[in-house]
Design a protein around this motif. Structure first.
Motif, PDB file in Angstrom:
ATOM      1  N   PRO A   1       0.828  -1.096   0.113  1.00 36.78           N
ATOM      2  CA  PRO A   1       0.034  -0.003  -0.296  1.00 36.78           C
ATOM      3  C   PRO A   1       1.126   1.617  -0.119  1.00 36.78           C
ATOM      4  N   ILE A   2       0.309   2.223  -0.529  1.00 35.21           N
ATOM      5  CA  ILE A   2       0.958   3.355  -0.785  1.00 35.21           C
ATOM      6  C   ILE A   2       0.824   4.962   0.360  1.00 35.21           C
ATOM      7  N   ALA A   3       1.599   5.326   0.080  1.00 32.55           N
ATOM      8  CA  ALA A   3       1.239   6.394   0.904  1.00 32.55           C
ATOM      9  C   ALA A   3       2.416   7.587   0.566  1.00 32.55           C
ATOM     10  N   ARG A   4       2.317   9.053   0.913  1.00 34.31           N
ATOM     11  CA  ARG A   4       2.631  10.125   0.360  1.00 34.31           C
ATOM     12  C   ARG A   4       3.463  10.824   1.806  1.00 34.31           C
ATOM     13  N   ILE A   5       4.608  11.969   1.415  1.00 34.01           N
ATOM     14  CA  ILE A   5       4.474  13.076   1.895  1.00 34.01           C
ATOM     15  C   ILE A   5       4.343  13.698   0.702  1.00 34.01           C
ATOM     16  N   VAL A   6       3.711  15.224   1.269  1.00 31.03           N
ATOM     17  CA  VAL A   6       3.073  16.292   0.458  1.00 31.03           C
ATOM     18  C   VAL A   6       3.696  17.397   0.709  1.00 31.03           C
ATOM     19  N   SER A   7       3.336  18.360  -0.245  1.00 34.05           N
ATOM     20  CA  SER A   7       3.694  19.370   0.476  1.00 34.05           C
ATOM     21  C   SER A   7       3.173  20.563   1.322  1.00 34.05           C
ATOM     22  N   PRO A   8       4.279  21.130   2.139  1.00 33.76           N
ATOM     23  CA  PRO A   8       6.126  21.465   1.930  1.00 33.76           C
ATOM     24  C   PRO A   8       6.023  20.797   3.100  1.00 33.76           C
ATOM     25  N   GLY A   9       6.211  19.411   2.971  1.00 32.45           N
ATOM     26  CA  GLY A   9       7.270  18.648   3.405  1.00 32.45           C
ATOM     27  C   GLY A   9       8.313  18.123   2.590  1.00 32.45           C
ATOM     28  N   THR A  10       8.721  17.947   3.557  1.00 35.89           N
ATOM     29  CA  THR A  10       9.671  17.147   1.711  1.00 35.89           C
ATOM     30  C   THR A  10      11.086  16.569   2.976  1.00 35.89           C
ATOM     31  N   LEU A  11      11.527  15.183   2.534  1.00 32.46           N
ATOM     32  CA  LEU A  11      11.967  13.676   3.113  1.00 32.46           C
ATOM     33  C   LEU A  11      13.007  13.531   1.971  1.00 32.46           C
ATOM     34  N   ASP A  12      13.943  13.007   2.215  1.00 33.59           N
ATOM     35  CA  ASP A  12      14.724  11.785   1.250  1.00 33.59           C
ATOM     36  C   ASP A  12      15.035  10.523   2.242  1.00 33.59           C
ATOM     37  N   GLY A  13      14.547  10.038   1.548  1.00 36.95           N
ATOM     38  CA  GLY A  13      14.889   8.432   1.840  1.00 36.95           C
ATOM     39  C   GLY A  13      16.037   8.256   2.631  1.00 36.95           C
ATOM     40  N   GLY A  14      17.244   8.678   1.709  1.00 36.37           N
ATOM     41  CA  GLY A  14      18.544   8.865   2.477  1.00 36.37           C
ATOM     42  C   GLY A  14      19.205   9.042   3.710  1.00 36.37           C
ATOM     43  N   ASP A  15      18.009   9.807   4.347  1.00 39.04           N
ATOM     44  CA  ASP A  15      17.516  10.205   5.453  1.00 39.04           C
ATOM     45  C   ASP A  15      17.489   9.325   6.889  1.00 39.04           C
ATOM     46  N   VAL A  16      16.713   8.451   6.297  1.00 36.85           N
ATOM     47  CA  VAL A  16      15.788   7.205   7.231  1.00 36.85           C
ATOM     48  C   VAL A  16      16.774   5.976   7.448  1.00 36.85           C
ATOM     49  N   LEU A  17      16.821   5.956   8.317  1.00 35.89           N
ATOM     50  CA  LEU A  17      16.957   5.032   9.013  1.00 35.89           C
ATOM     51  C   LEU A  17      16.154   3.881   9.971  1.00 35.89           C
ATOM     52  N   VAL A  18      15.844   2.891   9.156  1.00 42.07           N
ATOM     53  CA  VAL A  18      14.886   1.749  10.083  1.00 42.07           C
ATOM     54  C   VAL A  18      15.943   0.622  11.068  1.00 42.07           C
TER      55      VAL A  18
ATOM     56  N   GLY B   1      14.678  -2.612  13.284  1.00 43.45           N
ATOM     57  CA  GLY B   1      13.692  -2.869  13.749  1.00 43.45           C
ATOM     58  C   GLY B   1      12.349  -1.818  13.762  1.00 43.45           C
ATOM     59  N   LYS B   2      11.870  -1.660  15.190  1.00 44.72           N
ATOM     60  CA  LYS B   2      10.587  -0.518  14.870  1.00 44.72           C
ATOM     61  C   LYS B   2      11.096   0.764  15.368  1.00 44.72           C
ATOM     62  N   LEU B   3      12.337   1.041  14.741  1.00 43.32           N
ATOM     63  CA  LEU B   3      13.055   2.269  15.236  1.00 43.32           C
ATOM     64  C   LEU B   3      13.523   2.772  13.716  1.00 43.32           C
ATOM     65  N   VAL B   4      12.619   4.028  13.797  1.00 43.54           N
ATOM     66  CA  VAL B   4      13.260   4.340  13.061  1.00 43.54           C
ATOM     67  C   VAL B   4      13.970   6.237  12.651  1.00 43.54           C
ATOM     68  N   TYR B   5      14.858   6.183  12.626  1.00 49.33           N
ATOM     69  CA  TYR B   5      15.793   7.419  12.745  1.00 49.33           C
ATOM     70  C   TYR B   5      15.932   8.229  11.546  1.00 49.33           C
ATOM     71  N   VAL B   6      15.448   9.736  11.712  1.00 51.30           N
ATOM     72  CA  VAL B   6      15.630  10.789  10.600  1.00 51.30           C
ATOM     73  C   VAL B   6      16.309  11.652  10.929  1.00 51.30           C
ATOM     74  N   GLY B   7      17.603  11.724   9.508  1.00 55.15           N
ATOM     75  CA  GLY B   7      18.234  12.307  10.196  1.00 55.15           C
ATOM     76  C   GLY B   7      17.873  14.235   9.340  1.00 55.15           C
ATOM     77  N   CYS B   8      18.159  15.184  10.146  1.00 54.10           N
ATOM     78  CA  CYS B   8      18.422  16.082  10.472  1.00 54.10           C
ATOM     79  C   CYS B   8      18.830  17.443   9.607  1.00 54.10           C
ATOM     80  N   SER B   9      18.487  17.047   7.999  1.00 46.62           N
ATOM     81  CA  SER B   9      19.403  17.565   6.902  1.00 46.62           C
ATOM     82  C   SER B   9      18.539  18.683   6.576  1.00 46.62           C
ATOM     83  N   GLY B  10      19.902  19.307   4.851  1.00 41.82           N
ATOM     84  CA  GLY B  10      18.703  20.134   4.013  1.00 41.82           C
ATOM     85  C   GLY B  10      17.609  19.432   3.829  1.00 41.82           C
ATOM     86  N   ARG B  11      17.764  18.779   3.442  1.00 45.15           N
ATOM     87  CA  ARG B  11      17.024  17.742   2.362  1.00 45.15           C
ATOM     88  C   ARG B  11      15.424  17.359   2.696  1.00 45.15           C
ATOM     89  N   SER B  12      15.662  16.926   4.448  1.00 38.97           N
ATOM     90  CA  SER B  12      14.611  16.830   5.154  1.00 38.97           C
ATOM     91  C   SER B  12      14.109  17.615   6.454  1.00 38.97           C
TER      92      SER B  12
END
Ligand code: CIR
Length: 260
Positions: free
Chosen positions: A101-118, A120-131
């Motif tokens: 199933p598909i979900a989407r990040i929509v405007s004004p949100g931005t997210l790059d997959g390279g910022d997401v480290l999974v 198990g059930k923990l999801v770390y997201v980098g506070c980068s210039g892209r996300s």
């Protein structure tokens, strides 16, 4: 079985976004042949490959990781932070819709997959210039009902969180301490990259194998000494585009119900 989604290196790769790599020419042919060797390494590790064609006018399309986050339950289509990259997502979304199933990040949100480290059930997201904060909030709202906990992680001097840290085993993270404070990953064992091999922090775990950049030989020795199975691929041409090993594929379990 794991499916790896990859994409042809665009003939326009020289027009890619470059933020941290030293400016200079990128050899399309050499990048393509290193990318083919990368795909062979994925096949040798047991992955099936779905190879997408290059998208016109998208020099960075080969870096498919940034276009989606694929979990067992859902695929989240991102809205990349670089405007030039937003047109890359639709072809990936159409393909992923066959598997999740598909979900989407929509405007004004931005997210790059390279910022997401999974992990198990923990999801770390980098506070980068892209996300941005809105994109991270949207991601949390999508995945929290599925039982995931999201934490943000500060990074410095790199494009994405996974430029600085990657999961290489269960609760085991390879990190470059000069670009991320690894205490953010509480409950994880941390292995530091060897001195001068910061880019080796972007490693790709495929089952019990860790795929490393050929430029990270001393880091490879550290992992081998820790009992990890490793292999290397040359990645120096796409590294000139700020790309690493995780960036060039999206990995997903073909049968998430039975493969745990
Ligand atoms: C960019 O700046 O977006 C590309 N030149 C490099 C993206 C690398 N992707 C990744 O680390 N996940």
């Amino acid at each position: 079985m794991l499916l790896a989604i990859t994409r042809t290196v665009s003939p326009a790769i020289e027009q890619c976004e470059v933020t941290f790599a030293a400016p200079g020419p990128i050899d399309h042919q050499r990048a393509s042949s290193q990318h083919s060797a990368y795909e062979s390494a994925l096949r040798n590790a047991g992955c099936a490959i779905e190879h997408l064609p290059a998208v016109d006018h998208h020099p960075d399309g080969v870096f498919v990781e940034d276009t989606a986050l694929v979990l067992d339950e859902i695929a989240v289509i991102t809205r990349p932070g670089a405007i030039s990259r937003r047109g890359e997502v639709e072809s990936v979304a159409s393909l992923l819709a066959r598997y999740r199933p598909i979900a989407r990040i929509v405007s004004p949100g931005t997210l790059d997959g390279g910022d997401v480290l999974v992990s198990g059930k923990l999801v770390y997201v980098g506070c980068s210039g892209r996300s941005n904060a809105d994109g991270i909030r949207q991601l949390e709202a999508i995945i929290a009902p599925l039982g995931y906990q999201l934490d943000t992680v500060a990074i410095q001097d790199c494009l994405h969180l996974k430029s600085a840290a990657t999961l290489i085993g269960d609760r085991l993270i390879l990190a470059d301490p000069s670009r991320v404070d690894a205490t953010a990953f509480s409950g994880h064992e941390i292995i530091q990259v060897a001195e001068g091999e910061g880019d080796a922090a972007n490693a790709l775990r495929i089952g019990d194998l860790v795929l490393l950049s050929a430029a990270g030989q001393r880091t490879r020795e550290r992992l081998a000494a820790r009992g990890l199975k490793t292999t290397t691929v040359a990645n120096d041409e796409l590294a000139k585009a700020d790309g690493g090993l995780t960036c060039c594929s999206l990995l997903l379990k073909l049968d998430p119900q039975t493969e745990r």
